[in-house]
Write an enzyme that holds these catalytic residues in place. Structure first.
Site, PDB file in Angstrom:
ATOM      1  N   ARG A  53      35.501 -11.604 -13.384  1.00 30.94           N
ATOM      2  CA  ARG A  53      34.655 -10.663 -14.135  1.00 30.94           C
ATOM      3  C   ARG A  53      35.048 -10.679 -15.605  1.00 30.94           C
ATOM      4  O   ARG A  53      34.212 -10.663 -16.498  1.00 30.94           O
ATOM      5  CB  ARG A  53      34.752  -9.240 -13.556  1.00 30.94           C
ATOM      6  CG  ARG A  53      34.037  -8.203 -14.427  1.00 30.94           C
ATOM      7  CD  ARG A  53      33.644  -6.917 -13.710  1.00 30.94           C
ATOM      8  NE  ARG A  53      34.634  -6.448 -12.771  1.00 30.94           N
ATOM      9  CZ  ARG A  53      35.830  -5.936 -13.094  1.00 30.94           C
ATOM     10  NH1 ARG A  53      36.179  -5.793 -14.352  1.00 30.94           N
ATOM     11  NH2 ARG A  53      36.666  -5.551 -12.149  1.00 30.94           N
ATOM     12  N   TYR A 105       9.558  -6.020 -25.301  1.00 33.36           N
ATOM     13  CA  TYR A 105       9.464  -6.441 -23.893  1.00 33.36           C
ATOM     14  C   TYR A 105       9.429  -5.212 -22.964  1.00 33.36           C
ATOM     15  O   TYR A 105      10.178  -4.249 -23.174  1.00 33.36           O
ATOM     16  CB  TYR A 105      10.674  -7.325 -23.572  1.00 33.36           C
ATOM     17  CG  TYR A 105      10.783  -7.713 -22.124  1.00 33.36           C
ATOM     18  CD1 TYR A 105       9.920  -8.654 -21.563  1.00 33.36           C
ATOM     19  CD2 TYR A 105      11.738  -7.130 -21.295  1.00 33.36           C
ATOM     20  CE1 TYR A 105      10.014  -9.000 -20.236  1.00 33.36           C
ATOM     21  CE2 TYR A 105      11.839  -7.480 -19.957  1.00 33.36           C
ATOM     22  CZ  TYR A 105      10.969  -8.414 -19.436  1.00 33.36           C
ATOM     23  OH  TYR A 105      11.067  -8.743 -18.119  1.00 33.36           O
ATOM     24  N   ASP A 177      16.003  -9.739 -30.158  1.00 35.75           N
ATOM     25  CA  ASP A 177      15.717 -10.485 -28.932  1.00 35.75           C
ATOM     26  C   ASP A 177      15.096 -11.823 -29.341  1.00 35.75           C
ATOM     27  O   ASP A 177      13.968 -11.876 -29.820  1.00 35.75           O
ATOM     28  CB  ASP A 177      14.759  -9.660 -28.057  1.00 35.75           C
ATOM     29  CG  ASP A 177      14.454 -10.325 -26.726  1.00 35.75           C
ATOM     30  OD1 ASP A 177      14.511 -11.562 -26.647  1.00 35.75           O
ATOM     31  OD2 ASP A 177      14.147  -9.594 -25.762  1.00 35.75           O
ATOM     32  N   LYS A 202      14.406 -17.763 -19.406  1.00 35.36           N
ATOM     33  CA  LYS A 202      13.186 -18.374 -19.926  1.00 35.36           C
ATOM     34  C   LYS A 202      13.472 -19.779 -20.474  1.00 35.36           C
ATOM     35  O   LYS A 202      13.899 -20.622 -19.735  1.00 35.36           O
ATOM     36  CB  LYS A 202      12.582 -17.451 -20.980  1.00 35.36           C
ATOM     37  CG  LYS A 202      12.536 -15.957 -20.569  1.00 35.36           C
ATOM     38  CD  LYS A 202      11.603 -15.668 -19.411  1.00 35.36           C
ATOM     39  CE  LYS A 202      11.786 -14.294 -18.797  1.00 35.36           C
ATOM     40  NZ  LYS A 202      11.708 -13.157 -19.725  1.00 35.36           N
TER      41      LYS A 202
HETATM   42  C1  LIG Z   1      12.136 -11.836 -19.731  1.00 35.11           C
HETATM   43  C2  LIG Z   1      12.486 -11.179 -20.986  1.00 35.11           C
HETATM   44  C3  LIG Z   1      13.511 -10.220 -21.044  1.00 35.11           C
HETATM   45  C4  LIG Z   1      14.279  -9.780 -19.815  1.00 35.11           C
HETATM   46  O1  LIG Z   1      15.051 -10.807 -19.290  1.00 35.11           O
HETATM   47  P1  LIG Z   1      15.459 -10.916 -17.739  1.00 35.11           P
HETATM   48  O2  LIG Z   1      16.227 -12.180 -17.689  1.00 35.11           O
HETATM   49  O3  LIG Z   1      14.183 -10.956 -16.963  1.00 35.11           O
HETATM   50  O4  LIG Z   1      16.250  -9.700 -17.412  1.00 35.11           O
HETATM   51  C5  LIG Z   1      13.813  -9.675 -22.278  1.00 35.11           C
HETATM   52  N1  LIG Z   1      13.142 -10.019 -23.385  1.00 35.11           N
HETATM   53  C6  LIG Z   1      12.139 -10.912 -23.365  1.00 35.11           C
HETATM   54  C7  LIG Z   1      11.431 -11.241 -24.640  1.00 35.11           C
HETATM   55  C8  LIG Z   1      11.762 -11.513 -22.174  1.00 35.11           C
HETATM   56  O5  LIG Z   1      10.765 -12.392 -22.154  1.00 35.11           O
END
Ligand SMILES: *Cc1c(COP(=O)(O)O)cnc(C)c1O
Length: 395
Positions: A53, A105, A177, A202
């Site tokens: 961890r 998001y 982000d 992604k």
């Molecule tokens: C998918 C996404 C998230 C969240 O990510 P997870 O891996 O699904 O928890 C946050 N910000 C953006 C822009 C996203 O496309």
């Protein structure tokens, strides 16, 4: 050879378990260290790892890789993008306030409105394309300005350096982000941002196989604090997923280049189609924010959204399209079509959605690696079917 005559039960456990054998093989790939704990060589001196961890060699390889890519000082890998985002928000304390992009998001919207509020951390949503609105939303207790650019799903562009300047004037941190752009197209830390966040689910992993998140800090102090939260809260990325993410990242350059090129073609095609009311893609020269995007980023990414007249017509399009998968998520080798109203932004009320342009006719497309001619031909036939629906409606 051991001088001890250990019994089979003991050998079963200890034979060939030299803890650093991998370092001697010259393996091209980072080994997957499936080990929760690590033998400490002496009573007084502990090695670099003790418990997974707190730190794991496979995860550390990933964390070092993303740190280098973003040009930060500390990278941390989390169990999901939301785990990275939520953990970053834990840098705040009760009584603090966040200024956050209104088209953030959906999961971040949910966390900020439903979870952070439980801990007495308040927020104000603003249109981040309006710098005055940001300044006006700042309160004496504002500690973070939270940016997402291009935003999801309408690809609004925030002027990163301008927001950083406002933040510095008010002693706030900036979080960004960077999921849609990846470090290949946008380097927020170089523009003064303090913490960069990724859903590595992604583009970074790129194969619709894992859920993962990353956070990268600009300085050591924030890095230490976030590492402390990572270890305390414990939403770490496992060794196997860390390995898969490292593998996925290796092809990001080629994938994103190809997908972005196709996205530009598709955006142009959709823009010229009579049934489409609006196309949102920063690579279109008339996209609001195009110039700001060009100033701060290199490349337009592979996500675009487009608006059909209404839900029934969007439904007809989805029912006839053949190649893309109809699913949530984005950034993969396969093209993904999603319907934000009931998918990524389901956590938002209809009223909140429509304020942000997320109408019932809006579709989001993440362009994959299929041949662009096949994708356009597929959209052409699905739009024909959708046009039939539109004609029937006006009768
Ligand atoms: C998918 C996404 C998230 C969240 O990510 P997870 O891996 O699904 O928890 C946050 N910000 C953006 C822009 C996203 O496309």
């Amino acid at each position: 050879m051991s001088i001890y005559k250990d019994k089979l039960e003991t050998k079963l456990i200890h034979a060939s378990s030299n803890p650093d054998i991998e370092q001697k093989t010259g393996a091209v790939n980072v080994p997957i260290y499936l080990s929760s704990t690590f033998h400490q060589a002496s009573f007084d001196d502990f090695g670099p790892f003790d418990y997974s961890r707190s730190g794991n060699p496979t995860r550390e390889a990933l964390e070092q890789k993303i740190t280098e890519l973003e040009g930060g000082v500390r990278g941390l890998a989390f169990a999901s993008g939301m785990a990275a985002i939520s953990s970053a928000f834990m840098l705040l304390s009760a009584g603090d306030h966040v200024v956050i992009s209104e088209d953030v998001y959906g999961g971040t919207y949910r966390f900020v409105t439903k979870v952070l509020t439980q801990f007495k951390i308040d927020h104000t949503f603003v249109n981040m394309t309006d710098l005055n609105a940001i300044s006006n939303a700042i309160q004496p207790n504002t500690k973070v300005i939270y940016i997402e650019t291009p935003s999801n799903p309408c690809l609004n562009i925030t002027d990163i350096e301008a927001v950083v300047e406002i933040a510095k004037e008010h002693n706030c941190l900036t979080f960004l982000d960077n999921t849609f752009m990846t470090p290949l197209c946008q380097n927020p830390l170089q523009l003064g941002v303090d913490v960069v966040l990724h859903s590595a689910t992604k583009f970074l992993s790129g194969h619709s196989d894992i859920i993962a998140g990353l956070a990268i800090t600009k300085n050591e102090e924030l890095g230490k604090r976030l590492a402390f939260i990572q270890n305390s809260f414990g939403a770490i990325l496992g060794a196997q997923d860390s390995y898969l993410l490292i593998q996925g990242m290796k092809t990001l350059g080629t994938r994103l280049k190809q997908s972005s090129e196709s996205a530009q073609h598709i955006a142009t095609y959709l823009h010229h189609h009579q049934l489409i009311e609006e196309v949102y893609y920063p690579g279109l020269s008339f996209h609001p924010g195009h110039d700001i995007h060009v100033k701060q980023s290199h490349g337009f990414g592979a996500v675009l959204s487009f608006r059909l007249p209404n839900k029934e017509i969007a439904k007809a399009f989805i029912e006839h399209v053949r190649i893309p998968v109809f699913a949530v998520s984005l950034g993969a080798v396969e093209s993904i079509l999603s319907y934000p109203a009931t998918m990524s932004h389901a956590a938002m009320s209809k009223e909140e959605r429509e304020k942000r342009g997320i109408t019932d006719g809006l579709l989001r497309l993440s362009v994959g690696l299929e041949h662009v001619d096949d994708l356009i031909a597929d959209f052409e036939q699905a739009l024909q079917a959708a046009s039939q629906k539109a004609k029937a409606q006006s009768l």
